[in-house]
Design a protein around this motif. Structure first.
Motif, PDB file in Angstrom:
ATOM      1  N   ILE A  67      41.557  25.470  21.071  1.00  0.00           N
ATOM      2  CA  ILE A  67      40.883  25.844  19.827  1.00  0.00           C
ATOM      3  C   ILE A  67      41.554  25.166  18.640  1.00  0.00           C
ATOM      4  O   ILE A  67      40.907  24.852  17.638  1.00  0.00           O
ATOM      5  N   ARG A  76      39.998  32.600  19.258  1.00  0.00           N
ATOM      6  CA  ARG A  76      41.381  33.030  19.014  1.00  0.00           C
ATOM      7  C   ARG A  76      41.591  34.473  19.471  1.00  0.00           C
ATOM      8  O   ARG A  76      42.636  34.806  20.021  1.00  0.00           O
ATOM      9  N   SER A  77      40.604  35.331  19.235  1.00  0.00           N
ATOM     10  CA  SER A  77      40.713  36.725  19.690  1.00  0.00           C
ATOM     11  C   SER A  77      40.767  36.796  21.212  1.00  0.00           C
ATOM     12  O   SER A  77      41.511  37.592  21.780  1.00  0.00           O
ATOM     13  N   ASN A  86      37.278  32.246  15.311  1.00  0.00           N
ATOM     14  CA  ASN A  86      37.935  33.551  15.389  1.00  0.00           C
ATOM     15  C   ASN A  86      37.670  34.242  16.723  1.00  0.00           C
ATOM     16  O   ASN A  86      38.539  34.936  17.254  1.00  0.00           O
ATOM     17  N   TYR A  96      44.672  28.532  23.121  1.00  0.00           N
ATOM     18  CA  TYR A  96      45.120  28.320  21.745  1.00  0.00           C
ATOM     19  C   TYR A  96      45.208  26.822  21.419  1.00  0.00           C
ATOM     20  O   TYR A  96      44.827  26.383  20.339  1.00  0.00           O
ATOM     21  N   SER A 147      39.490  22.958  16.214  1.00  0.00           N
ATOM     22  CA  SER A 147      39.513  23.300  14.804  1.00  0.00           C
ATOM     23  C   SER A 147      39.750  22.074  13.925  1.00  0.00           C
ATOM     24  O   SER A 147      39.270  22.017  12.793  1.00  0.00           O
TER      25      SER A 147
END
Length: 128
Positions: free
Chosen positions: A63, A15-16, A12, A60, A67
């Protein structure tokens, strides 16, 4: 007075960061619109803004790939599925500190334990 810390999942956080890059890119490009009287400045601000947005796309994508390699677990606190990166992480939903390392169970949560040097220190401190 006990300090109540709220932890955040590494996924998170990244992503932020990527989302912030998009907003920064748009803000810089908006600055280019405000400077439309000076064409070279407008062009430079637009290009910098596009670079920020492209960088966010790279983050993005990165990640997303990270992920897919993350360990999927069920949080013992909220019982929702979450993903863990590294030795210690936080639940994506309830922010509960999590670890899969038996040597770190019962120790105070610290993201430094994901680094090899601090893991060795933690193991040596626990043996004492």
């Amino acid at each position: 007075m006990a300090e109540n810390l709220v932890y955040s999942s590494k996924i998170n956080k990244i992503r932020s960061f990527a989302l912030i890059l998009i907003f920064v890119g748009f803000a810089i490009m908006y600055g280019g619109l405000l400077a439309k009287k000076i064409e070279w400045l407008m062009l430079i601000l637009f290009l910098i803004g596009i670079l920020f947005i492209l960088l966010s796309c790279v983050v993005y994508f990165w990640i997303g790939m990270l992920s897919t390699k993350a360990v999927s677990i069920v949080c013992p606190n909220c019982e929702k599925p979450t993903k863990m990166l590294g030795r210690v992480d936080a639940c994506m939903h309830c922010k509960q500190p999590l670890t899969l390392d038996k040597d770190l169970e019962g120790m105070e949560f610290d993201e430094k334990y994901n680094k090899r040097k601090y893991r060795k220190q933690a193991k040596s401190n626990k043996k004492r």
